[in-house]
Design a protein around this motif. Structure first.
Motif, mmCIF file in Angstrom:
data_model
loop_
_atom_site.group_PDB
_atom_site.id
_atom_site.type_symbol
_atom_site.label_atom_id
_atom_site.label_comp_id
_atom_site.label_asym_id
_atom_site.label_seq_id
_atom_site.Cartn_x
_atom_site.Cartn_y
_atom_site.Cartn_z
ATOM 1 N N VAL A 768 22.567 37.977 -4.816
ATOM 2 C CA VAL A 768 23.767 38.698 -5.228
ATOM 3 C C VAL A 768 24.378 37.887 -6.366
ATOM 4 C CG1 VAL A 768 26.029 39.579 -4.558
ATOM 5 C CG2 VAL A 768 24.133 39.574 -2.913
ATOM 6 N N LEU A 792 20.788 45.960 1.166
ATOM 7 C CA LEU A 792 22.215 46.297 1.137
ATOM 8 C C LEU A 792 22.822 46.354 2.534
ATOM 9 C CD1 LEU A 792 22.102 49.068 -1.606
ATOM 10 C CD2 LEU A 792 23.194 46.810 -1.804
ATOM 11 N N VAL A 806 28.735 47.965 -6.230
ATOM 12 C CA VAL A 806 27.373 47.610 -6.621
ATOM 13 C C VAL A 806 27.018 48.409 -7.861
ATOM 14 C CG1 VAL A 806 24.943 47.616 -5.957
ATOM 15 C CG2 VAL A 806 26.708 47.052 -4.271
ATOM 16 N N THR A 809 20.763 47.879 -8.204
ATOM 17 C CA THR A 809 19.922 47.053 -7.350
ATOM 18 C C THR A 809 18.536 46.971 -7.983
ATOM 19 O OG1 THR A 809 21.143 47.786 -5.397
ATOM 20 C CG2 THR A 809 19.002 46.746 -5.018
ATOM 21 N N ILE A 819 20.949 42.070 -6.570
ATOM 22 C CA ILE A 819 22.051 43.035 -6.521
ATOM 23 C C ILE A 819 23.074 42.653 -7.577
ATOM 24 C CG2 ILE A 819 23.900 43.984 -5.102
ATOM 25 C CD1 ILE A 819 22.079 43.381 -2.671
#
Length: 821
Positions: A768, A792, A806, A809, A819
């Motif tokens: 992330v 996720l 978000v 991805t 992400i």
């Protein structure tokens, strides 16, 4: 592997004809007892030989056949028989219409339907075939009748029946439609006449208790039988007739309400009514009422409830607890067959009595008060049927209603006018039918000796046959003087034969036992063979038989056990009730015009396609919605397999190469498919999901271009083995086409290796904003979308996102998920 540009379709007619002839000639499915192999007895409810099978038959028998073939492959010694439930009214009607004897019509239908079943490729042991109309079958039934008669399990009594004057016969309740005969449409009338009964109530408690042994039955069926047997515990109590010596005996499950009785209800058939009406000024009026409600009841459709009606008889009885005089009514909702045919009415605490009291202006007296409430007749708008505290109940006032039940029963027993009693809703089984086409009851009536059993040496008592076939060949036995006249076996004097025939449910209540030794001459069964095969391991049929046939079969097994024929308590260890075949939103039937003819389907697509569709379209316990596109889809699938098998068969043999990545993937899918199919069949016979798994394996095989030939053969071999119980002709032929040795019928079911079935796992890093937040262990063949969803949903990732949006991805195949926020 390419399937080529030309579209080849397999010749199902030639293939199916070839294998059916071979199975029949080789007696492939003939079975004998084998102590070295586990036995498995699978049985579908046998058909009535109506003339043609329908799609419901196809589905039922295909399900059973898949089970039989599967169990054989698993190493079981499988008994899978077939026969014909051949007596009954439809044969009489058809015989009269076509001016032939019902036996001629029946056996002609059997011959035709046997051919239809063979066309389906059903793996029956045809050497065990039976027809219940054969004297060699019902001879043993007549012998058991006599043995039961001698033990007091069969008796004769006068009862009210549905009588058709035109057909000169008794009709079952189910055969009365809108008050008319189902066959001739003439109005039926009640008639009092003598009939024979099985004392099934002697086994009521065992039939009830042994339901707990039926863990392999659907709970719905067990519940239906439990309710039908209908055990009730309560109190029997005598209400003396005011001004007479007789007493009305009632049974109640609510003795706590007895102080609230305000009237008595009797069934129209109650024998005490004759006494009550003697010298009664209301006699004519009450008799007319009884005749009217009896006729109305007879003219109701089966299961239909009449409008509740009653009439005061002009007489009273006395409540033994209070001394109050209680008016006696005759009421059409009271059943002579249940309890005692008399009901103490407590309007305050019974909904039906409350409604009746309101209509006829009868008193309502509440005597059980819900906690914290005080009921009065003037304020009650409905009956209070729950527990509470007794009021206005003499010495029992203030007691909890449950405790009061016991105390009131004890008091009645002490005073001598009541006692604790258990009753059952189950009634004795009336087996008399005034028809021709049934098994004759083996009794001779003599004025001097009474009812005398036909000597065993004179069994079977057979049906008379008319030489002149232009006559009515189905005249009931009571209209045949040449059959009736005989001599008494005890005194030798003139006598008459019993002219009733047995209910056809009798034949179907023990046929499954006869299949274990169908040619046994010395008795109904060979005891050793019956002990080897019974109980039936898997029974298959419609839920509409949940009560009568299944209950009667359970009763017969217990009787046959007590007579020394059998050593089991229950006939069927496991029961599958398959759903109906539906088209255009309704069950297929000629009257609805939505019937699909199996012969036409088989002629167009072949038996294996029809079998495959019937299994794939729905789980067996659910209704199957007819879909022509589904049949075409099943046909396309088999033809794709056929073309693939042809190319495999033509491909040259090659050396086994080192196992490649594609081969490893196929090996894993083969073992996973074996596991899925096996577990789907073993757990709940969900052949639809089993077939789906095979289709997925074939799609994977067809789509893998770089798979070595040896692994293509292994995969195809597995597909044919797994599919062979469902589409047996096709798989037997393709087994030879791809060059496998022996017949597929002699092959063992494939076994999966759990280690080889295990998905290859990869460790995927999840980032992330470029930082590692988690690691996922996933299957190697996971697709990108699924991998993104897993990432996720990971708890560590959710915390790292912390509610932010978000942006995208990014999935790097087999390595990481990044992400971007």
């Amino acid at each position: 592997m390419s399937n080529g540009t030309a579209v080849h379709r397999y010749d199902f007619r030639a293939i199916e004809k070839k294998w059916q002839a071979r199975w029949l000639a080789d007696k492939t499915f003939q079975v004998v007892e084998d102590a070295d192999r586990p036995k498995y007895y699978v049985l579908e409810m046998f058909p009535y030989p109506s003339g043609r099978i329908h799609m419901g038959h196809v589905r039922n028998y295909t399900i059973g056949d898949v089970v039989a073939r599967y169990k054989r492959m698993r190493g079981y010694n499988v008994l899978h028989p077939m026969g014909w439930d051949a007596f009954g009214l439809p044969a009489e009607g058809a015989a009269q219409k076509n001016h032939m004897h019902p036996a001629t019509w029946t056996y002609s239908n059997i011959d035709y339907m046997r051919g239809q079943l063979r066309q389906l490729g059903l793996s029956y042991d045809w050497d065990r075939e039976i027809a219940t109309c054969n004297p060699k079958y019902f001879r043993h039934e007549q012998k058991m009748f006599l043995e039961m008669y001698k033990r007091g399990l069969i008796y004769q009594k006068i009862t009210t029946v549905n009588w058709c004057e035109s057909c000169q016969t008794v009709l079952a309740n189910e055969q009365v439609i809108d008050g008319c005969c189902w066959r001739c449409d003439n109005t039926i009338k009640p008639r009092r006449m003598s009939g024979w009964f099985f004392r099934i109530t002697d086994y009521a408690e065992e039939l009830l208790q042994d339901l707990d042994k039926l863990g392999g039955w659907p709970e719905k069926v067990v519940t239906m039988q439990r309710n039908w047997i209908g055990k009730s515990t309560g109190m029997a109590c005598d209400f003396p007739i005011d001004g007479g010596d007789e007493k009305i005996t009632i049974f109640t499950t609510r003795p706590d309400t007895i102080y609230g009785v305000t009237f008595m209800s009797l069934a129209p058939e109650h024998p005490l009514l004759e006494t009550l009406l003697v010298g009664n000024e209301r006699q004519a009026e009450v008799r007319a009422f009884i005749e009217n409600v009896t006729t109305e009841k007879q003219q109701l459709n089966y299961g239909e409830e009449p409008e509740k009606k009653g009439m005061f008889t002009g007489r009273f009885c006395v409540n033994p607890f209070t001394g109050d005089k209680v008016p006696i009514y005759v009421a059409n909702f009271v059943l002579m067959e249940y309890g005692t045919g008399a009901v103490m009415a407590v309007p305050a605490h019974d909904e039906r009595d409350f409604a009746f009291a309101k209509v006829y202006g009868l008193p309502i007296k509440p005597v059980v008060m819900p906690v914290g409430e005080r009921l009065t007749a003037g304020t009650m708008t409905e009956a209070a049927t729950g527990p509470g505290v007794l009021a206005d109940s003499g010495p029992f006032t203030g007691m909890d209603s449950e405790a009061a039940k016991k105390a009131i029963i004890a008091y009645a027993a002490e005073k001598g006018f009541g006692q604790a009693r258990t009753t059952y809703r189950l009634r004795d089984w009336g087996l008399s039918r005034q028809r021709y086409w049934g098994a004759p009851i083996p009794i001779i009536h003599c004025q001097r000796c009474g009812a005398a059993p036909v000597p065993e040496r004179d069994l079977p008592v057979v049906l008379p046959v008319d030489a002149d076939q232009t006559k009515d060949t189905c005249l009931p036995l009571h209209q045949r003087p040449e059959f009736i006249a005989t001599v008494c076996p005890q005194c030798g004097g003139p006598a008459r034969r019993e002219t009733d025939t047995m209910d056809t449910f009798v034949e179907s209540s023990w046929y499954f036992a006869r299949f274990t030794s169908p040619r046994c001459e010395d008795g109904a069964v060979d005891k050793e063979k019956a002990a080897h095969w019974l109980p039936v391991d898997q029974y298959i049929g419609g839920v509409e038989h949940a009560i009568l046939h299944l209950l009667y079969s359970r009763f017969f097994v217990k009787v046959m056990r007590d007579l020394g024929y059998l050593s089991i308590d229950e006939p069927f260890s496991n029961l599958l009730t398959q759903g109906m075949v539906i088209k255009d939103g309704a069950k297929m039937s000629k009257s609805k015009g939505n019937v699909v003819d199996p012969d036409e389907l088989i002629g167009q697509y072949g038996a294996d396609t029809v079998r495959l569709f019937s299994l794939f379209a729905a789980p067996p316990e659910r209704d199957l919605e007819w879909n022509a596109k589904g049949v075409e889809g099943a046909s396309r699938f088999l033809n794709r397999l056929y073309r693939y098998a042809l190319e495999l068969g033509d491909a040259p043999q090659a050396e086994e190469p080192p196992i490649s990545e594609a081969a490893q993937t196929m090996q894993r899918r083969i073992h996973q498919t074996i596991q899925r199919v096996t577990e789907n069949i073993d757990s709940n016979f969900h052949f639809n999901t089993a077939i789906s798994a095979v289709m997925e394996l074939f799609n994977s095989l067809n789509d893998t271009a770089d798979l070595p030939l040896s692994w293509r053969r292994r995969a195809m071999r597995t597909i044919l083995l797994l599919l062979s119980p469902m589409s047996p002709h096709f798989c037997a032929e393709m087994w030879q086409t791809i060059g496998e040795s022996g017949d597929i019928d002699s092959q063992a079911w494939p076994v999966w290796d759990q280690a080889l079935a295990q998905d290859e796992l990869l460790t995927i890093v999840v980032q992330v904003r470029g930082k590692v937040r988690s690691r996922l262990s996933v299957a190697a063949d996971i697709d990108d979308d699924s991998l993104a969803r897993l990432a996720l949903a990971d708890e560590n990732v959710i915390r790292a996102i912390a509610g932010q949006t978000v942006k995208k991805t990014i999935v790097v195949k087999k390595k990481l998920v990044n992400i971007v926020l």
